[in-house]
Every structure is written in C-alpha cells, then in structure tokens.
Design a protein around this motif. Structure first.
Motif: not given
Length: 116
Positions: A9, A17, A19-22
């Motif tokens: 990931d 910061d 990132p949005e969880p993928q």
C-alpha cells in the motif's frame, strides 16, 4: 518467484498525512495465452472499453486467469495501444484490488447444502 502476492500500500505523504485507506492489492503473474483484446461493456448505461487478457501458468499449479482492465469512455485509443503493445507469450503481471476478485470454478464436482 511470486505468482500471487499482496501488493504494498501507499505510505504517508511528506507531511505525515495518511491517504484514504485503499483495499489491499493482489498481483498475479503469468504468460499471455493469446493476444489481448478490447471489448466493450456497459458502465451505468455507458459503453466503456475494457482490455481483456488471458494468462496461463499462474500460481504453483499453473492456473489460467482472465483479467479485465476497464478504461473510461474517452480512453479507447489508450486501451487499444496497450493491447497492441502486448503479445501472446509475454510474461506479465496483473494487479487488482482484493475486493474485486471473482472466482470461477468451471469444473466443480458437486454443490451441496452447507452444514452451518
């Protein structure tokens, strides 16, 4: 040699910061069994180009794999260019989010009620 592995990931950016969880990514490697083709499928009623590939020799048991890479409506030329750049017999890697994985068992031997 890894034929099926979790893809790493993204990490935190320069300022810490996250990132949005993928969803985790899976990567499969194999040999192109045929020349990739571009097909069209409907995405919310709109026709979109899809790069379709068939791999053989995937995993320790040499499974076959069908993968589709959807493009946006205006990316047909990019999809065709990618298909034309690939050739049957080449080793390639296919990456997909684990949440979109779909299994097909074309020679299942039985289906029975589960004893939950």
């Amino acid at each position: 040699m890894h034929t099926c592995a979790l893809h790493p990931d993204a990490s935190a950016d320069l300022f810490g910061d996250m990132p949005e969880p993928q969803p985790p990514q899976l990567e499969f490697t194999g040999t192109l069994a045929a020349q990739p083709v571009i097909r069209t499928r409907s995405d919310h009623g709109r026709p979109v180009p899809v790069l379709c590939v068939e791999l053989q020799g995937v995993g320790p048991h040499g499974h076959t794999l069908h993968a589709e890479v959807p493009f946006t409506e205006d990316q047909r030329k990019a999809a065709e260019a990618q298909a034309n750049a690939l050739r049957a017999g080449q080793r390639v890697a296919v990456t997909t989010p684990i949440t979109t994985l779909r299994l097909s068992l074309p020679q299942a031997t039985s289906v029975a009620l589960a004893a939950d």
